[in-house]
Design a protein around this motif. Structure first.
Motif, PDB file in Angstrom:
ATOM      1  N   LYS A  13       0.725  -0.848   0.483  1.00  0.00           N
ATOM      2  CA  LYS A  13       0.497   0.068   0.265  1.00  0.00           C
ATOM      3  C   LYS A  13       1.092   1.345   0.534  1.00  0.00           C
ATOM      4  O   LYS A  13       1.552   1.132   1.130  1.00  0.00           O
ATOM      5  CB  LYS A  13      -0.941   0.127   1.678  1.00  0.00           C
ATOM      6  CG  LYS A  13      -2.027   1.139   1.138  1.00  0.00           C
ATOM      7  CD  LYS A  13      -2.834   1.329   2.731  1.00  0.00           C
ATOM      8  CE  LYS A  13      -3.520   2.263   2.216  1.00  0.00           C
ATOM      9  NZ  LYS A  13      -4.552   2.220   3.737  1.00  0.00           N
ATOM     10  N   VAL A  14       0.213   2.301  -0.313  1.00  0.00           N
ATOM     11  CA  VAL A  14       1.300   3.370  -0.577  1.00  0.00           C
ATOM     12  C   VAL A  14       0.360   4.599  -0.668  1.00  0.00           C
ATOM     13  O   VAL A  14      -0.748   4.573  -0.302  1.00  0.00           O
ATOM     14  CB  VAL A  14       2.034   3.401  -2.725  1.00  0.00           C
ATOM     15  CG1 VAL A  14       2.936   4.859  -2.538  1.00  0.00           C
ATOM     16  CG2 VAL A  14       2.539   2.418  -3.042  1.00  0.00           C
ATOM     17  N   GLY A  15       0.817   4.866   0.080  1.00  0.00           N
ATOM     18  CA  GLY A  15       0.383   6.400   0.666  1.00  0.00           C
ATOM     19  C   GLY A  15       0.110   6.691   1.719  1.00  0.00           C
ATOM     20  O   GLY A  15       0.922   6.526   2.517  1.00  0.00           O
ATOM     21  N   GLU A  16      -0.281   8.502   2.544  1.00  0.00           N
ATOM     22  CA  GLU A  16       0.100   8.502   3.619  1.00  0.00           C
ATOM     23  C   GLU A  16      -1.007   7.699   4.215  1.00  0.00           C
ATOM     24  O   GLU A  16      -2.459   7.713   3.811  1.00  0.00           O
ATOM     25  CB  GLU A  16      -0.319  10.179   3.685  1.00  0.00           C
ATOM     26  CG  GLU A  16       0.562  10.505   3.075  1.00  0.00           C
ATOM     27  CD  GLU A  16       0.498  12.321   2.602  1.00  0.00           C
ATOM     28  OE1 GLU A  16      -0.060  12.612   4.000  1.00  0.00           O
ATOM     29  OE2 GLU A  16       1.795  12.644   2.330  1.00  0.00           O
ATOM     30  N   THR A  17      -0.658   7.548   5.437  1.00  0.00           N
ATOM     31  CA  THR A  17      -2.010   7.027   6.717  1.00  0.00           C
ATOM     32  C   THR A  17      -2.879   8.576   7.275  1.00  0.00           C
ATOM     33  O   THR A  17      -2.284   9.733   7.153  1.00  0.00           O
ATOM     34  CB  THR A  17      -1.190   6.474   8.150  1.00  0.00           C
ATOM     35  OG1 THR A  17      -0.104   7.751   8.716  1.00  0.00           O
ATOM     36  CG2 THR A  17      -0.557   5.776   7.756  1.00  0.00           C
ATOM     37  N   ASN A  55     -13.354  14.978  -5.562  1.00  0.00           N
ATOM     38  CA  ASN A  55     -12.771  13.270  -5.609  1.00  0.00           C
ATOM     39  C   ASN A  55     -11.688  13.039  -5.984  1.00  0.00           C
ATOM     40  O   ASN A  55     -11.332  11.867  -5.716  1.00  0.00           O
ATOM     41  CB  ASN A  55     -13.216  13.665  -7.451  1.00  0.00           C
ATOM     42  CG  ASN A  55     -14.792  13.972  -7.726  1.00  0.00           C
ATOM     43  OD1 ASN A  55     -16.032  13.479  -7.431  1.00  0.00           O
ATOM     44  ND2 ASN A  55     -15.196  14.140  -9.528  1.00  0.00           N
ATOM     45  N   ALA A  56     -10.614  13.846  -4.883  1.00  0.00           N
ATOM     46  CA  ALA A  56      -9.385  13.570  -5.098  1.00  0.00           C
ATOM     47  C   ALA A  56      -9.393  12.947  -3.891  1.00  0.00           C
ATOM     48  O   ALA A  56      -8.345  12.157  -3.476  1.00  0.00           O
ATOM     49  CB  ALA A  56      -7.765  14.685  -5.414  1.00  0.00           C
ATOM     50  N   LEU A  57     -10.226  12.866  -3.061  1.00  0.00           N
ATOM     51  CA  LEU A  57     -10.795  12.521  -1.614  1.00  0.00           C
ATOM     52  C   LEU A  57     -10.965  11.013  -1.309  1.00  0.00           C
ATOM     53  O   LEU A  57     -10.312  10.519  -1.094  1.00  0.00           O
ATOM     54  CB  LEU A  57     -11.191  13.041  -0.967  1.00  0.00           C
ATOM     55  CG  LEU A  57     -11.347  14.607  -0.704  1.00  0.00           C
ATOM     56  CD1 LEU A  57     -12.079  14.859   0.519  1.00  0.00           C
ATOM     57  CD2 LEU A  57     -10.565  14.654   0.811  1.00  0.00           C
ATOM     58  N   PRO A  60      -6.611   7.069  -3.612  1.00  0.00           N
ATOM     59  CA  PRO A  60      -5.787   6.245  -2.323  1.00  0.00           C
ATOM     60  C   PRO A  60      -4.944   7.207  -1.399  1.00  0.00           C
ATOM     61  O   PRO A  60      -4.856   6.579  -0.259  1.00  0.00           O
ATOM     62  CB  PRO A  60      -5.068   4.932  -3.092  1.00  0.00           C
ATOM     63  CG  PRO A  60      -4.853   5.820  -4.220  1.00  0.00           C
ATOM     64  CD  PRO A  60      -5.913   6.148  -4.472  1.00  0.00           C
ATOM     65  N   HIS A  61      -4.661   8.339  -2.029  1.00  0.00           N
ATOM     66  CA  HIS A  61      -3.816   9.253  -0.958  1.00  0.00           C
ATOM     67  C   HIS A  61      -4.567   9.509  -0.138  1.00  0.00           C
ATOM     68  O   HIS A  61      -3.149   9.484   0.367  1.00  0.00           O
ATOM     69  CB  HIS A  61      -3.131  10.249  -1.987  1.00  0.00           C
ATOM     70  CG  HIS A  61      -2.380  11.443  -1.813  1.00  0.00           C
ATOM     71  ND1 HIS A  61      -1.244  10.739  -1.570  1.00  0.00           N
ATOM     72  CD2 HIS A  61      -2.284  12.190  -0.775  1.00  0.00           C
ATOM     73  CE1 HIS A  61      -0.328  11.740  -0.735  1.00  0.00           C
ATOM     74  NE2 HIS A  61      -1.253  12.984  -0.158  1.00  0.00           N
ATOM     75  N   TYR A  62      -5.434  10.536  -0.334  1.00  0.00           N
ATOM     76  CA  TYR A  62      -6.426  10.562   1.283  1.00  0.00           C
ATOM     77  C   TYR A  62      -7.719   9.962   1.429  1.00  0.00           C
ATOM     78  O   TYR A  62      -7.385  10.182   2.912  1.00  0.00           O
ATOM     79  CB  TYR A  62      -7.533  11.380   0.269  1.00  0.00           C
ATOM     80  CG  TYR A  62      -6.057  12.894  -0.069  1.00  0.00           C
ATOM     81  CD1 TYR A  62      -5.774  13.797   1.399  1.00  0.00           C
ATOM     82  CD2 TYR A  62      -5.917  12.970  -1.412  1.00  0.00           C
ATOM     83  CE1 TYR A  62      -4.929  14.909   0.267  1.00  0.00           C
ATOM     84  CE2 TYR A  62      -5.038  14.417  -1.776  1.00  0.00           C
ATOM     85  CZ  TYR A  62      -4.528  15.354  -1.373  1.00  0.00           C
ATOM     86  OH  TYR A  62      -3.982  16.125  -1.215  1.00  0.00           O
ATOM     87  N   GLY A  63      -8.089   8.371   0.712  1.00  0.00           N
ATOM     88  CA  GLY A  63      -8.667   7.591   1.660  1.00  0.00           C
ATOM     89  C   GLY A  63      -9.543   7.502   3.143  1.00  0.00           C
ATOM     90  O   GLY A  63      -9.765   7.799   3.937  1.00  0.00           O
TER      91      GLY A  63
END
Length: 165
Positions: A13-17, A55-57, A60-63
């Motif tokens: 999984k790539v992205g911020e928590t 929509n960016a929310l 996977p970056h914002y989750g």
């Protein structure tokens, strides 16, 4: 194909928590939300810049789903109404109908400068003004367009969460 699949499984999984949150005791009430919110979005006449950030929310970056929020197509299932763009004359009745169809407790978030005061469309014959001219607004997220972090913070604030970083 298998090479790409193996690389994706190895990478993980790539992205911020998502930001850690704590329940704000001052916002606890019998009619309050319990972290999970359903969102109904209405575009009242915008340029679609705010919708792109909203929509960016979902990416996977914002989750957004991991934070306990989801978009719903029906106002009858929604807890929060997000409105972007200035309210045009033709959207007043539809916006009020959507707000009245939502169950209590309900919150309204005005997204962007246009939803706050009319923005660059202010003074046009087709524009009534900001969302506050038509509905009671609980929170305004400023910006043209506001970034997804600000939108997520606004949703967390409406849900009664305190953000810790």
């Amino acid at each position: 194909m298998y090479r790409i699949l193996r690389a994706a499984l190895r990478l993980g999984k790539v992205g911020e928590t998502p930001p850690r949150t704590k329940r704000d005791p001052s916002s606890a009430s019998p009619s309050g939300f319990h972290h999970s919110l359903s969102i109904r979005h209405v575009d009242a006449g915008s340029c679609n810049g705010c919708e792109l950030e909203l929509n960016a929310l979902n990416g996977p970056h914002y989750g957004l789903e991991q934070a306990g929020f989801r978009f719903t197509a029906s106002p009858r299932h929604a807890d929060v109404l997000t409105v972007s763009g200035p309210v045009t004359r033709h959207m007043v009745a539809a916006l009020q109908d959507c707000h009245n169809a939502m169950p209590e407790p309900r919150k309204v978030i005005a997204i962007g400068d246009c939803a706050g005061c009319g923005g660059v469309f202010q003074g046009s014959y087709a524009v009534m003004g900001g969302v506050a001219e038509v509905l009671p607004v609980d929170l305004q997220v400023p910006g043209c367009p506001p970034d997804p972090d600000a939108l997520l913070r606004g949703l967390l604030q409406v849900s009664g969460e305190r953000i810790e970083r």
